[in-house]
Design an enzyme around this catalytic site. Sequence first.
Site, short mmCIF file in Angstrom:
data_model
loop_
_atom_site.label_atom_id
_atom_site.label_comp_id
_atom_site.label_asym_id
_atom_site.label_seq_id
_atom_site.Cartn_x
_atom_site.Cartn_y
_atom_site.Cartn_z
N GLY B 166 0.79 -1.22 0.00
CA GLY B 166 0.00 0.00 0.00
C GLY B 166 0.82 1.27 0.00
O GLY B 166 0.26 2.36 0.06
N SER B 192 5.39 -10.46 -6.47
CA SER B 192 4.25 -10.40 -7.39
C SER B 192 4.38 -9.20 -8.32
O SER B 192 5.10 -8.26 -8.05
CB SER B 192 2.95 -10.30 -6.61
OG SER B 192 3.03 -9.22 -5.71
N ARG B 193 3.65 -9.29 -9.43
CA ARG B 193 3.49 -8.13 -10.31
C ARG B 193 2.36 -7.27 -9.76
O ARG B 193 1.56 -7.72 -8.95
CB ARG B 193 3.16 -8.60 -11.73
CG ARG B 193 4.32 -9.30 -12.41
CD ARG B 193 4.05 -9.54 -13.89
NE ARG B 193 5.18 -10.19 -14.53
CZ ARG B 193 6.26 -9.54 -14.98
NH1 ARG B 193 6.36 -8.23 -14.85
NH2 ARG B 193 7.25 -10.20 -15.54
N ALA B 194 2.32 -6.03 -10.23
CA ALA B 194 1.27 -5.12 -9.80
C ALA B 194 -0.09 -5.68 -10.19
O ALA B 194 -0.26 -6.24 -11.27
CB ALA B 194 1.45 -3.76 -10.46
N THR B 196 -3.20 -3.83 -8.59
CA THR B 196 -3.89 -2.53 -8.62
C THR B 196 -2.91 -1.38 -8.40
O THR B 196 -3.32 -0.24 -8.45
CB THR B 196 -4.97 -2.46 -7.51
OG1 THR B 196 -4.31 -2.64 -6.25
CG2 THR B 196 -6.01 -3.53 -7.68
N SER B 197 -1.64 -1.67 -8.16
CA SER B 197 -0.67 -0.60 -7.89
C SER B 197 0.11 -0.26 -9.16
O SER B 197 0.03 -0.96 -10.15
CB SER B 197 0.30 -1.08 -6.81
OG SER B 197 1.19 -2.04 -7.32
N ASP B 254 -11.17 -5.95 3.14
CA ASP B 254 -10.15 -6.31 4.12
C ASP B 254 -10.54 -7.67 4.68
O ASP B 254 -11.71 -7.90 4.99
CB ASP B 254 -10.11 -5.28 5.25
CG ASP B 254 -9.49 -3.97 4.78
OD1 ASP B 254 -8.53 -4.04 3.99
OD2 ASP B 254 -9.95 -2.90 5.19
N SER B 262 -2.76 -15.85 2.68
CA SER B 262 -2.07 -15.53 1.43
C SER B 262 -0.58 -15.35 1.67
O SER B 262 0.26 -15.95 0.98
CB SER B 262 -2.69 -14.25 0.85
OG SER B 262 -1.91 -13.74 -0.19
N LYS B 286 -2.22 0.42 3.39
CA LYS B 286 -3.16 -0.70 3.49
C LYS B 286 -3.64 -0.88 4.93
O LYS B 286 -4.82 -1.06 5.17
CB LYS B 286 -2.51 -1.98 2.96
CG LYS B 286 -3.48 -3.14 2.88
CD LYS B 286 -2.93 -4.26 2.01
CE LYS B 286 -3.88 -5.43 1.98
NZ LYS B 286 -5.10 -5.16 1.19
#
Lengths: 490, 490
Positions: B166, B192-194, B196-197, B254, B262, B286
């Site tokens: 976040g 990880s790849r983006a 939503t960022s 959330d 995860s 976040k």
Amino acid sequence: MGINTYQEPVAYLRSDSPVCRAQGFDAHSRIRVGLGDRAVIATLNIVDPPLLAPDRVGLSEAAWRALGGADGDPAQLSHPEPLESFSQVRGKVYGHSYSRSGLQMVIADITAGRYSELEMAAFVTACAGSALSLDETIALTEAMVDAGQRLHWPSAVVVDKHCVGGLPGNRTTPIVVAIAAAAGLTIPKTSSRAITSPSGTADTMAMLAPVDLELPRMRQVVEREGGCVVWGGAMGLSPADDLLIRVERPLDFDSEGQLAASIISKKLAAGSNHLLIDMPVGPTAKVRSAHAADTLARRLHGVGEALGLNVRVTRTDGSQPVGRGIGPALEAWDLLAVLQNQAGAPTDLRERALLLAGQLLEIGGKAGHGEGLPQARELLRNGSAWRKFEAICQAQGGLREPPRAAHTQEFTAGRDGRVQSIDNRRLARIAKLAGAPASPAAGIELQVHCGDRVERGQPLYRLHAQSPGELAYAAAYAGAHPETIQITED
Amino acid sequence: MGINTYQEPVAYLRSDSPVCRAQGFDAHSRIRVGLGDRAVIATLNIVDPPLLAPDRVGLSEAAWRALGGADGDPAQLSHPEPLESFSQVRGKVYGHSYSRSGLQMVIADITAGRYSELEMAAFVTACAGSALSLDETIALTEAMVDAGQRLHWPSAVVVDKHCVGGLPGNRTTPIVVAIAAAAGLTIPKTSSRAITSPSGTADTMAMLAPVDLELPRMRQVVEREGGCVVWGGAMGLSPADDLLIRVERPLDFDSEGQLAASIISKKLAAGSNHLLIDMPVGPTAKVRSAHAADTLARRLHGVGEALGLNVRVTRTDGSQPVGRGIGPALEAWDLLAVLQNQAGAPTDLRERALLLAGQLLEIGGKAGHGEGLPQARELLRNGSAWRKFEAICQAQGGLREPPRAAHTQEFTAGRDGRVQSIDNRRLARIAKLAGAPASPAAGIELQVHCGDRVERGQPLYRLHAQSPGELAYAAAYAGAHPETIQITED
């Protein structure tokens, strides 16, 4: 695009289209497509060059229907407004209760098509089971009514009838409407098409008369004849309900609150103030136990009372199909047999319809306590119900004859004995595999009922299909499931 | 078909195709498509004749990738098996707890692609907030690990590092990995790849070296250099997580339980036994409050303890972005500046990375209590970290130079004063509108931090884009939101 995505609006763009590049749209974005004064929020799919010119947007059938317009019309593409109301769903998921205004916001956004299928699935999940309190259910019902049209009738008493469903062939509605209207009651009945069943009341009624009436036309029919049996989908009555159904059905969650809101909101929007609910209870019906029936009935009464709808729930036997036909045309033939007092008309269908019609006459003030059933029986016997039904069909656009299937196959008892049980869900599945409701003459003609004594080789049911392929496909499944109709030693 | 439906497998058939007619498939049916020994369950869309021959099935990109095969290969189409495990989700929705075996069934079916997006949305909704108990979270984590590959390493101590996220630009991972590996620790880092960022760690790392390594190659890198920074998506580690993310992100619930499962499942699958978690806390991060941080930390410790992973949570300042760059290439330049001890390297990024690396050295037994930070600082200062990073990049396929954007635009302070606050979410949105991460050189170069004194007209940040259109689009949004960086009277 010529792509049918069921009811989900989808827009197709090339990734190298100027609008994708400039606006940062990506596969699975939500996109607002405006055309003239209409707009739809669609899910975006990205397509390769051969399928689309770079300056074009393609639409799925649902998006195309929503927008109207013609091929080549200029469309405006933009990012949709943020979905503020989804924070209400988040709040519910985190354990808070919905407020009245929160549910109004959510339902208004769902009605406007601003919720994706995922967001609707989350909303439905958060309402499932007994997650909604009575107060939340009342607020949801109100919000669903407020989001659409609401009809008003000159008559002080407006009655309606609803079946909770799950019972193949339970097509009492057209008979009940005919009797109630013949007795002088106002009964503006809107019905649904099949979603997961082999026929909805609107599918069956469509075999006998047009049912896709616009609102002003439906109003004319009711004003002239006192009643109608039309498809409710195009009327804009509780429209959020139609949208939610497309995610509720595949998930198949039982939800007391949502079911009550769905039923009551439709009836309130149709302008009814007295509602009789047929609630079949049985192991393979929608309501499976007395306990489940109690809970749902309590909820329906509570919501109806709060919103000015007098609700009466009648529990009926849900252990086996009603009448002989399962499928639009086959059910329509049963209706004609009962309404015309034909010899050999299915008595179970007739008696259920008379029971319900009798209660409706009492609720609507046309008969004293205990006098409804004999009065209904007389209106059917003396031809009043049939004449009223004919008049309603004429008013809706003309009475017509149901089709008959070209291909049939009989299934017979594998042993001597007595019919022990009939699996409603399995029979419905077989009828659907035979093509119902899309092939309207397809379905099942049931030749036995529970308790009947049968001999080995005696017909149990006849499959009807419009093509040999569909017949073979359904027959293969039916042959593999002889337990659909259980026969035990006498 | 050449249609990218994001990650949802979709199959396209004509309604008049023999298979649709014979099998009763309809728009929005689920359909099993088999090709050789592979199969995928897809959503069915119905297409008009011009798009497809009647004997053909079309596939979306996700379905095509899942099946492999070549154009014209014969496919087998059938109804999918009923999804028995969804009754577990229904049970949870109705208020029951998940059993260990129930969650194993659900996660196995999700991993096999048997859940539709609607069903996954329902599962995610039923897990959201604090709906999962600690025991359920542990069971979910185990099920997610069991559904995929699990790595084992020769070293007794295997460390890992995770950021709850976040915070734009918070790209400490490659620096921490370089220092930890330089100190002799084993740190097999998958990122990880983006989603939503504007950039994920794998997107930023991909600017400096290949990250799409297959499992055997990743193993070689770690065995040779002690560490790696690779994309985890192709590794088959906790694969259900990757599938769930595609519905979790748009819903943005959330979910303590799901987040813990995860994080922990990925690390257990990667073979780690010590995990340091960077948890930025701030109003637009976040994790937004100390209370939320407490709850999540407790959950992470509890799950780690039950499953043999030693978890340490470090809370960091989440009030503003870290470093200067936001976007894959711009963040990569920041990394190089820190690793190469360049004059003017962003100190906030360096100090955060050193803090985390120091703690990791202590956790991993390479430094005594309080000695981790000075040791990490020395490994960075003396060039060991940079040499290790170079070696890791070489082992992954070769060090490379990040691209630079052709088009930039500066945004300046509208008044004299002091930087009061920076909105992480708004900056991330601007960077994405400029094209990040798909346009890797796009993003934001931040030129101030909270507390800085600025004069009217002084640069606040510079927008980078690869095309004039993207620049103009992001600039328009940025210009309309001057409150992104709040400046108040000194």
